[in-house]
Motif scaffolding. Structure first.
Motif, PDB file in Angstrom:
ATOM      1  N   ARG A  22      60.790  26.862  53.969  1.00  0.00           N
ATOM      2  CA  ARG A  22      61.369  26.142  52.832  1.00  0.00           C
ATOM      3  C   ARG A  22      62.881  26.058  52.964  1.00  0.00           C
ATOM      4  O   ARG A  22      63.579  27.069  52.967  1.00  0.00           O
ATOM      5  N   LYS A  23      63.402  24.838  53.060  1.00  0.00           N
ATOM      6  CA  LYS A  23      64.841  24.646  53.265  1.00  0.00           C
ATOM      7  C   LYS A  23      65.658  25.147  52.075  1.00  0.00           C
ATOM      8  O   LYS A  23      66.778  25.640  52.237  1.00  0.00           O
ATOM      9  N   ASP A  24      65.074  25.046  50.878  1.00  0.00           N
ATOM     10  CA  ASP A  24      65.826  25.471  49.694  1.00  0.00           C
ATOM     11  C   ASP A  24      66.075  26.977  49.673  1.00  0.00           C
ATOM     12  O   ASP A  24      66.977  27.449  48.972  1.00  0.00           O
ATOM     13  N   LEU A  25      65.304  27.747  50.450  1.00  0.00           N
ATOM     14  CA  LEU A  25      65.484  29.196  50.479  1.00  0.00           C
ATOM     15  C   LEU A  25      66.406  29.667  51.604  1.00  0.00           C
ATOM     16  O   LEU A  25      66.907  30.782  51.558  1.00  0.00           O
ATOM     17  N   VAL A  26      66.617  28.817  52.610  1.00  0.00           N
ATOM     18  CA  VAL A  26      67.365  29.241  53.798  1.00  0.00           C
ATOM     19  C   VAL A  26      68.862  28.990  53.608  1.00  0.00           C
ATOM     20  O   VAL A  26      69.277  27.891  53.245  1.00  0.00           O
ATOM     21  N   ALA A  27      69.668  30.033  53.878  1.00  0.00           N
ATOM     22  CA  ALA A  27      71.125  29.888  53.855  1.00  0.00           C
ATOM     23  C   ALA A  27      71.658  29.625  55.260  1.00  0.00           C
ATOM     24  O   ALA A  27      72.528  28.780  55.462  1.00  0.00           O
ATOM     25  N   SER A  28      71.122  30.340  56.251  1.00  0.00           N
ATOM     26  CA  SER A  28      71.544  30.185  57.638  1.00  0.00           C
ATOM     27  C   SER A  28      70.512  30.835  58.547  1.00  0.00           C
ATOM     28  O   SER A  28      69.654  31.596  58.089  1.00  0.00           O
ATOM     29  N   PHE A  29      70.613  30.546  59.838  1.00  0.00           N
ATOM     30  CA  PHE A  29      69.752  31.217  60.816  1.00  0.00           C
ATOM     31  C   PHE A  29      70.446  31.198  62.173  1.00  0.00           C
ATOM     32  O   PHE A  29      71.326  30.362  62.441  1.00  0.00           O
ATOM     33  N   ILE A  30      70.063  32.142  63.021  1.00  0.00           N
ATOM     34  CA  ILE A  30      70.648  32.268  64.355  1.00  0.00           C
ATOM     35  C   ILE A  30      69.523  32.273  65.381  1.00  0.00           C
ATOM     36  O   ILE A  30      68.568  33.046  65.260  1.00  0.00           O
ATOM     37  N   LEU A  31      69.659  31.419  66.385  1.00  0.00           N
ATOM     38  CA  LEU A  31      68.719  31.379  67.498  1.00  0.00           C
ATOM     39  C   LEU A  31      69.339  32.093  68.701  1.00  0.00           C
ATOM     40  O   LEU A  31      70.524  31.924  68.978  1.00  0.00           O
ATOM     41  N   HIS A  32      68.540  32.893  69.406  1.00  0.00           N
ATOM     42  CA  HIS A  32      68.997  33.581  70.617  1.00  0.00           C
ATOM     43  C   HIS A  32      68.136  33.084  71.780  1.00  0.00           C
ATOM     44  O   HIS A  32      66.927  33.290  71.779  1.00  0.00           O
ATOM     45  N   ASP A  33      68.753  32.438  72.759  1.00  0.00           N
ATOM     46  CA  ASP A  33      67.962  31.979  73.901  1.00  0.00           C
ATOM     47  C   ASP A  33      68.017  32.957  75.069  1.00  0.00           C
ATOM     48  O   ASP A  33      67.573  32.650  76.173  1.00  0.00           O
ATOM     49  N   ASP A  85      70.969  36.999  49.791  1.00  0.00           N
ATOM     50  CA  ASP A  85      71.348  37.928  50.857  1.00  0.00           C
ATOM     51  C   ASP A  85      70.149  38.669  51.443  1.00  0.00           C
ATOM     52  O   ASP A  85      70.234  39.859  51.744  1.00  0.00           O
ATOM     53  N   GLU A  86      69.048  37.999  51.590  1.00  0.00           N
ATOM     54  CA  GLU A  86      67.882  38.595  52.256  1.00  0.00           C
ATOM     55  C   GLU A  86      67.939  38.246  53.744  1.00  0.00           C
ATOM     56  O   GLU A  86      67.916  37.080  54.118  1.00  0.00           O
ATOM     57  N   HIS A  87      68.050  39.282  54.587  1.00  0.00           N
ATOM     58  CA  HIS A  87      68.148  39.082  56.025  1.00  0.00           C
ATOM     59  C   HIS A  87      66.857  39.523  56.714  1.00  0.00           C
ATOM     60  O   HIS A  87      66.328  40.589  56.418  1.00  0.00           O
ATOM     61  N   TYR A  88      66.379  38.690  57.629  1.00  0.00           N
ATOM     62  CA  TYR A  88      65.186  39.019  58.403  1.00  0.00           C
ATOM     63  C   TYR A  88      65.528  38.870  59.886  1.00  0.00           C
ATOM     64  O   TYR A  88      65.920  37.790  60.331  1.00  0.00           O
ATOM     65  N   LYS A  89      65.405  39.968  60.612  1.00  0.00           N
ATOM     66  CA  LYS A  89      65.749  39.971  62.030  1.00  0.00           C
ATOM     67  C   LYS A  89      64.488  39.941  62.892  1.00  0.00           C
ATOM     68  O   LYS A  89      63.403  40.293  62.443  1.00  0.00           O
ATOM     69  N   ASN A  90      64.686  39.505  64.137  1.00  0.00           N
ATOM     70  CA  ASN A  90      63.600  39.493  65.114  1.00  0.00           C
ATOM     71  C   ASN A  90      62.421  38.652  64.634  1.00  0.00           C
ATOM     72  O   ASN A  90      61.264  39.064  64.701  1.00  0.00           O
ATOM     73  N   VAL A  91      62.745  37.449  64.134  1.00  0.00           N
ATOM     74  CA  VAL A  91      61.727  36.506  63.681  1.00  0.00           C
ATOM     75  C   VAL A  91      61.599  35.410  64.746  1.00  0.00           C
ATOM     76  O   VAL A  91      62.609  34.910  65.246  1.00  0.00           O
ATOM     77  N   LEU A  92      60.396  35.030  65.098  1.00  0.00           N
ATOM     78  CA  LEU A  92      60.197  33.957  66.073  1.00  0.00           C
ATOM     79  C   LEU A  92      60.458  32.610  65.401  1.00  0.00           C
ATOM     80  O   LEU A  92      59.668  32.153  64.568  1.00  0.00           O
ATOM     81  N   ILE A  93      61.567  31.966  65.767  1.00  0.00           N
ATOM     82  CA  ILE A  93      61.972  30.738  65.087  1.00  0.00           C
ATOM     83  C   ILE A  93      62.419  29.675  66.087  1.00  0.00           C
ATOM     84  O   ILE A  93      62.653  29.953  67.257  1.00  0.00           O
ATOM     85  N   ASN A  94      62.556  28.462  65.582  1.00  0.00           N
ATOM     86  CA  ASN A  94      63.115  27.342  66.325  1.00  0.00           C
ATOM     87  C   ASN A  94      63.595  26.328  65.291  1.00  0.00           C
ATOM     88  O   ASN A  94      63.309  26.466  64.097  1.00  0.00           O
ATOM     89  N   TYR A  95      64.307  25.316  65.759  1.00  0.00           N
ATOM     90  CA  TYR A  95      64.815  24.282  64.846  1.00  0.00           C
ATOM     91  C   TYR A  95      64.198  22.946  65.200  1.00  0.00           C
ATOM     92  O   TYR A  95      64.286  22.491  66.348  1.00  0.00           O
ATOM     93  N   ASP A  96      63.550  22.307  64.227  1.00  0.00           N
ATOM     94  CA  ASP A  96      62.965  20.986  64.406  1.00  0.00           C
ATOM     95  C   ASP A  96      64.079  19.955  64.220  1.00  0.00           C
ATOM     96  O   ASP A  96      64.485  19.658  63.096  1.00  0.00           O
TER      97      ASP A  96
END
Length: 230
Positions: free
Chosen positions: A100-111, A69-80
């Motif tokens: 690292r995919k093993d650490l990620v539960a989910s992510f949200i992209l905002h365009d 349950d570690e949440h990080y907001k306002n991160v510059l991300i994209n999906y390969d």
């Protein structure tokens, strides 16, 4: 008293500035090479290939949920979409790094207009990032993939050939009821057959809306409609 107010105002000033900056994920979120010295970066050099390998053309501020349950907001991300990896741009190093995919539960992209939520689910036993399209008793997801379609130059009198390599986007749709993940047919007839209890409603939907499952917005509205009528 003035000194206390000054300290408080400085603290709040720092908080406001920090909230406007792009944040970074923790250092251990990125995989290292075998020597343990170099972080694995995202290589987007596809010389001569038209288009881009990522879900969005550019990185955008988003939200990442890691395990525990570690949440990080306002991160510059994209999906390969070629390698099925989350990538993040470090505000400190300005490099694009694979997360690292093993650490990620989910992510949200905002365009800027639409939010795209990706969750990690097992597809044939392999952890895979899937785009959420509609959630309810039954949930619908989409695997967004990209591959390189090679140039087709054709002959001297063939003007229909494709003169350059380009990225082709492939959508695979899934439905989950409980813990079971199933692939959904990608034709109008196949979808009607897959949901026989709402055949009449689906026929009316397709009559009013031209079927185009290459359009994510259309797919999202279709599956939301199915979720409402089931």
């Amino acid at each position: 008293m003035k000194e206390i107010l000054l300290v408080i105002s400085i603290l709040f000033g720092i908080e406001r500035v920090w909230a406007q900056n792009v944040s970074d994920l923790p250092a251990n979120s990125f995989p290292f090479n075998l020597s343990g010295n170099t972080i694995q970066t995202f290589d987007n050099r596809y010389e001569g290939v038209k288009g881009f390998p990522t879900f969005l053309e550019d990185h955008c501020p988003g939200t990442v949920e890691l395990k525990k349950d570690e949440h990080y907001k306002n991160v510059l991300i994209n999906y390969d979409a070629v390698s099925d990896n989350l990538i993040a741009r470090s505000d400190r190093t300005k490099a694009n790094m694979i997360v690292r995919k093993d650490l990620v539960a989910s992510f949200i992209l905002h365009d800027g207009l639409v939010e795209y939520e990706f969750v990690k689910l097992p597809v044939d036993g392999v952890p895979t990032f899937l785009l959420t399209l509609s959630e309810g008793t039954i949930s619908f997801f989409c695997k967004v993939s990209k591959e390189i379609k090679r140039a087709e130059l054709g002959g001297a009198y063939n003007v229909s050939g494709n003169p350059y390599d380009e990225f082709r986007t492939i959508y695979t749709f899934y439905i989950t009821e409980g813990a079971v993940l199933q692939t959904i047919p990608q034709t109008k007839r196949g979808i009607i057959k897959f949901f026989p209890t709402i055949e009449k409603e689906l026929n009316a939907f397709f009559k009013a809306n031209k079927a185009d499952l290459t359009d994510l917005h259309y797919a999202k509205s279709l599956f939301a409609f199915i979720n409402t009528n089931l």
